[in-house]
Design a protein around this motif. Structure first.
Motif, PDB file in Angstrom:
ATOM      1  N   PHE A  25       0.836  -1.197   0.000  1.00 57.88           N
ATOM      2  CA  PHE A  25       0.000   0.000   0.000  1.00 57.88           C
ATOM      3  C   PHE A  25       0.871   1.247   0.000  1.00 57.88           C
ATOM      4  O   PHE A  25       2.084   1.191   0.222  1.00 57.88           O
ATOM      5  CB  PHE A  25      -0.959   0.001   1.197  1.00 57.88           C
ATOM      6  CG  PHE A  25      -0.292  -0.207   2.528  1.00 57.88           C
ATOM      7  CD1 PHE A  25       0.288   0.855   3.214  1.00 57.88           C
ATOM      8  CD2 PHE A  25      -0.237  -1.462   3.106  1.00 57.88           C
ATOM      9  CE1 PHE A  25       0.896   0.678   4.450  1.00 57.88           C
ATOM     10  CE2 PHE A  25       0.373  -1.665   4.338  1.00 57.88           C
ATOM     11  CZ  PHE A  25       0.939  -0.585   5.003  1.00 57.88           C
ATOM     12  N   ASP A  26       0.226   2.364  -0.247  1.00 55.41           N
ATOM     13  CA  ASP A  26       0.907   3.654  -0.311  1.00 55.41           C
ATOM     14  C   ASP A  26       1.325   4.067   1.097  1.00 55.41           C
ATOM     15  O   ASP A  26       0.470   4.247   1.977  1.00 55.41           O
ATOM     16  CB  ASP A  26      -0.052   4.690  -0.910  1.00 55.41           C
ATOM     17  CG  ASP A  26       0.624   6.024  -1.206  1.00 55.41           C
ATOM     18  OD1 ASP A  26       1.638   6.341  -0.542  1.00 55.41           O
ATOM     19  OD2 ASP A  26       0.133   6.754  -2.089  1.00 55.41           O
ATOM     20  N   PRO A  27       2.634   4.225   1.353  1.00 54.21           N
ATOM     21  CA  PRO A  27       3.064   4.612   2.712  1.00 54.21           C
ATOM     22  C   PRO A  27       2.518   5.958   3.159  1.00 54.21           C
ATOM     23  O   PRO A  27       2.441   6.218   4.367  1.00 54.21           O
ATOM     24  CB  PRO A  27       4.592   4.621   2.609  1.00 54.21           C
ATOM     25  CG  PRO A  27       4.913   4.640   1.156  1.00 54.21           C
ATOM     26  CD  PRO A  27       3.780   3.992   0.454  1.00 54.21           C
ATOM     27  N   ASP A  28       2.113   6.814   2.218  1.00 57.58           N
ATOM     28  CA  ASP A  28       1.535   8.108   2.602  1.00 57.58           C
ATOM     29  C   ASP A  28       0.162   7.956   3.248  1.00 57.58           C
ATOM     30  O   ASP A  28      -0.349   8.913   3.839  1.00 57.58           O
ATOM     31  CB  ASP A  28       1.418   9.021   1.382  1.00 57.58           C
ATOM     32  CG  ASP A  28       2.778   9.507   0.892  1.00 57.58           C
ATOM     33  OD1 ASP A  28       3.756   9.386   1.651  1.00 57.58           O
ATOM     34  OD2 ASP A  28       2.854   9.989  -0.252  1.00 57.58           O
ATOM     35  N   HIS A  29      -0.439   6.772   3.132  1.00 61.12           N
ATOM     36  CA  HIS A  29      -1.767   6.536   3.707  1.00 61.12           C
ATOM     37  C   HIS A  29      -1.704   5.485   4.809  1.00 61.12           C
ATOM     38  O   HIS A  29      -2.707   4.823   5.100  1.00 61.12           O
ATOM     39  CB  HIS A  29      -2.742   6.091   2.614  1.00 61.12           C
ATOM     40  CG  HIS A  29      -3.055   7.172   1.620  1.00 61.12           C
ATOM     41  ND1 HIS A  29      -4.034   8.112   1.835  1.00 61.12           N
ATOM     42  CD2 HIS A  29      -2.491   7.469   0.427  1.00 61.12           C
ATOM     43  CE1 HIS A  29      -4.072   8.952   0.795  1.00 61.12           C
ATOM     44  NE2 HIS A  29      -3.147   8.585  -0.064  1.00 61.12           N
ATOM     45  N   ALA A  30      -0.534   5.355   5.430  1.00 61.93           N
ATOM     46  CA  ALA A  30      -0.358   4.338   6.470  1.00 61.93           C
ATOM     47  C   ALA A  30      -1.325   4.531   7.638  1.00 61.93           C
ATOM     48  O   ALA A  30      -1.722   3.567   8.296  1.00 61.93           O
ATOM     49  CB  ALA A  30       1.079   4.350   6.968  1.00 61.93           C
ATOM     50  N   GLN A  31      -1.717   5.777   7.901  1.00 60.54           N
ATOM     51  CA  GLN A  31      -2.589   6.046   9.053  1.00 60.54           C
ATOM     52  C   GLN A  31      -3.977   5.431   8.875  1.00 60.54           C
ATOM     53  O   GLN A  31      -4.727   5.307   9.844  1.00 60.54           O
ATOM     54  CB  GLN A  31      -2.711   7.560   9.289  1.00 60.54           C
ATOM     55  CG  GLN A  31      -3.620   8.305   8.324  1.00 60.54           C
ATOM     56  CD  GLN A  31      -2.986   8.559   6.959  1.00 60.54           C
ATOM     57  OE1 GLN A  31      -1.815   8.214   6.737  1.00 60.54           O
ATOM     58  NE2 GLN A  31      -3.735   9.176   6.055  1.00 60.54           N
ATOM     59  N   ARG A  32      -4.319   5.045   7.677  1.00 59.85           N
ATOM     60  CA  ARG A  32      -5.621   4.427   7.439  1.00 59.85           C
ATOM     61  C   ARG A  32      -5.678   2.970   7.932  1.00 59.85           C
ATOM     62  O   ARG A  32      -6.755   2.392   8.038  1.00 59.85           O
ATOM     63  CB  ARG A  32      -5.947   4.450   5.937  1.00 59.85           C
ATOM     64  CG  ARG A  32      -6.431   5.799   5.412  1.00 59.85           C
ATOM     65  CD  ARG A  32      -6.753   5.689   3.929  1.00 59.85           C
ATOM     66  NE  ARG A  32      -7.377   6.873   3.365  1.00 59.85           N
ATOM     67  CZ  ARG A  32      -8.679   7.085   3.298  1.00 59.85           C
ATOM     68  NH1 ARG A  32      -9.514   6.180   3.796  1.00 59.85           N
ATOM     69  NH2 ARG A  32      -9.163   8.178   2.746  1.00 59.85           N
ATOM     70  N   GLY A  33      -4.523   2.358   8.187  1.00 61.49           N
ATOM     71  CA  GLY A  33      -4.516   0.947   8.565  1.00 61.49           C
ATOM     72  C   GLY A  33      -4.908   0.052   7.408  1.00 61.49           C
ATOM     73  O   GLY A  33      -5.741  -0.849   7.548  1.00 61.49           O
ATOM     74  N   LEU A  34      -4.296   0.284   6.231  1.00 64.46           N
ATOM     75  CA  LEU A  34      -4.713  -0.423   5.023  1.00 64.46           C
ATOM     76  C   LEU A  34      -4.408  -1.918   5.063  1.00 64.46           C
ATOM     77  O   LEU A  34      -5.090  -2.711   4.417  1.00 64.46           O
ATOM     78  CB  LEU A  34      -4.070   0.220   3.795  1.00 64.46           C
ATOM     79  CG  LEU A  34      -4.561   1.630   3.479  1.00 64.46           C
ATOM     80  CD1 LEU A  34      -3.784   2.234   2.306  1.00 64.46           C
ATOM     81  CD2 LEU A  34      -6.061   1.634   3.180  1.00 64.46           C
ATOM     82  N   GLY A  35      -3.378  -2.335   5.813  1.00 67.67           N
ATOM     83  CA  GLY A  35      -3.117  -3.762   5.949  1.00 67.67           C
ATOM     84  C   GLY A  35      -4.271  -4.470   6.640  1.00 67.67           C
ATOM     85  O   GLY A  35      -4.759  -5.518   6.172  1.00 67.67           O
ATOM     86  N   THR A  36      -4.734  -3.896   7.745  1.00 76.90           N
ATOM     87  CA  THR A  36      -5.891  -4.445   8.452  1.00 76.90           C
ATOM     88  C   THR A  36      -7.136  -4.377   7.583  1.00 76.90           C
ATOM     89  O   THR A  36      -7.908  -5.342   7.499  1.00 76.90           O
ATOM     90  CB  THR A  36      -6.123  -3.679   9.763  1.00 76.90           C
ATOM     91  OG1 THR A  36      -5.020  -3.907  10.639  1.00 76.90           O
ATOM     92  CG2 THR A  36      -7.418  -4.109  10.445  1.00 76.90           C
ATOM     93  N   PHE A  37      -7.334  -3.243   6.922  1.00 80.21           N
ATOM     94  CA  PHE A  37      -8.509  -3.068   6.065  1.00 80.21           C
ATOM     95  C   PHE A  37      -8.534  -4.118   4.956  1.00 80.21           C
ATOM     96  O   PHE A  37      -9.593  -4.678   4.642  1.00 80.21           O
ATOM     97  CB  PHE A  37      -8.510  -1.660   5.475  1.00 80.21           C
ATOM     98  CG  PHE A  37      -9.696  -1.355   4.604  1.00 80.21           C
ATOM     99  CD1 PHE A  37     -10.960  -1.231   5.160  1.00 80.21           C
ATOM    100  CD2 PHE A  37      -9.552  -1.192   3.235  1.00 80.21           C
ATOM    101  CE1 PHE A  37     -12.071  -0.940   4.363  1.00 80.21           C
ATOM    102  CE2 PHE A  37     -10.641  -0.903   2.439  1.00 80.21           C
ATOM    103  CZ  PHE A  37     -11.905  -0.783   2.992  1.00 80.21           C
ATOM    104  N   ALA A  38      -7.364  -4.415   4.373  1.00 76.41           N
ATOM    105  CA  ALA A  38      -7.301  -5.398   3.286  1.00 76.41           C
ATOM    106  C   ALA A  38      -7.722  -6.780   3.790  1.00 76.41           C
ATOM    107  O   ALA A  38      -8.471  -7.503   3.108  1.00 76.41           O
ATOM    108  CB  ALA A  38      -5.896  -5.448   2.701  1.00 76.41           C
ATOM    109  N   ILE A  39      -7.272  -7.173   4.981  1.00 76.13           N
ATOM    110  CA  ILE A  39      -7.662  -8.476   5.518  1.00 76.13           C
ATOM    111  C   ILE A  39      -9.164  -8.519   5.776  1.00 76.13           C
ATOM    112  O   ILE A  39      -9.838  -9.508   5.454  1.00 76.13           O
ATOM    113  CB  ILE A  39      -6.872  -8.790   6.801  1.00 76.13           C
ATOM    114  CG1 ILE A  39      -5.396  -9.039   6.466  1.00 76.13           C
ATOM    115  CG2 ILE A  39      -7.463 -10.016   7.515  1.00 76.13           C
ATOM    116  CD1 ILE A  39      -4.518  -9.261   7.673  1.00 76.13           C
TER     117      ILE A  39
END
Length: 251
Positions: free
Chosen positions: A183-197
């Motif tokens: 994911f885009d490191p500029d959007h790390a605060q969104r928790g995209l790893g968790t969101f993807a799971i």
């Protein structure tokens, strides 16, 4: 090594030589690998997942280290999954995003995001030098039914939204396998790893698939510890799947 039956049913397994561990730089590792030339790999893959194997490119492997047993295959039984408060907040925080499932085909947009992620998360780790060929070789199998779960910002009028996350996912009749997420490191605060799971769990639930395979939880490894937060969770002990906490209690 071979698991014998009729000649046509023989399943060949190979043990690799020692190589640097990808998780603990001071350790060496070995793997068990299904015969990469077996034309039945696509059909064998769901069974291999249930035996704790993973896919990397066209290789189906499982750690097989003599002195270390830190890698534990884990999966989510998706029909019993219940998000906790933090995970529900993650979904709410990302309610503006667009999620879609696409064919696993290389595109410049995907590779650019992948390269940015590696440069930020794995600088000087070897993977950050990956080019388009390595991208395909690592993530896209020639025989696997692989899809990209794309995560995008809200689209501007007349065009698609900016791509900010991709979950590379294998689809089988026995469940989904989360191969890799970037994911885009500029959007790390969104928790995209968790969101993807969470999106992969929802996908498996929609398709009435029993499991989402998450690869390996690794004891005492901070980057892999997040997997224990998805409950219920099952862990493979080399013979059978157990409830995660029960598996750990026996170690």
């Amino acid at each position: 090594m071979a698991i014998h039956g009729d000649r046509d049913d023989e399943l060949r397994l190979f043990q690799t030589g020692e190589h640097p561990c990808g998780y603990w730089p001071e350790r060496t590792a070995r793997d068990l690998v299904l015969d990469p030339h077996d034309r039945r790999l696509g059909g064998l893959y769901p069974m291999a997942l249930s035996w704790g194997f993973r896919r990397s490119g066209d290789l189906v492997y499982r750690p097989h280290c003599a002195q270390c047993h830190a890698c534990v295959a884990v999966r989510i039984p998706v029909q019993r999954f219940a998000p906790d408060r933090s995970q529900r907040r993650c979904v709410a925080r990302n309610a503006d995003l667009e999620v879609r499932i696409t064919a696993a085909a290389p595109r410049e947009e995907l590779f650019a995001l992948y390269h940015r992620y590696l440069a930020h998360r794995h600088a000087n780790g070897g993977m950050d030098t990956h080019g388009p060929h390595e991208f395909e070789q690592f993530l896209i199998g020639s025989w696997s039914r692989t899809r990209f779960l794309e995560i995008r910002l809200p689209p501007p009028q007349g065009g698609p939204g900016e791509l900010i996350g991709v979950a590379v996912t294998d689809v089988t009749d026995q469940g989904l396998s989360a191969v890799y997420t970037f994911f885009d490191p500029d959007h790390a605060q969104r928790g995209l790893g968790t969101f993807a799971i969470l999106q992969q769990v929802a996908w498996a639930q929609r398709e009435s698939l029993p499991h989402l395979y998450l690869g390996y939880w690794i004891r005492d490894h901070m980057k892999m510890d997040y997997k224990r937060r998805f409950r219920p969770l099952e862990a493979y002990d080399g013979r059978r799947w157990n409830e995660f906490d029960g598996e750990l209690a026996g170690r």
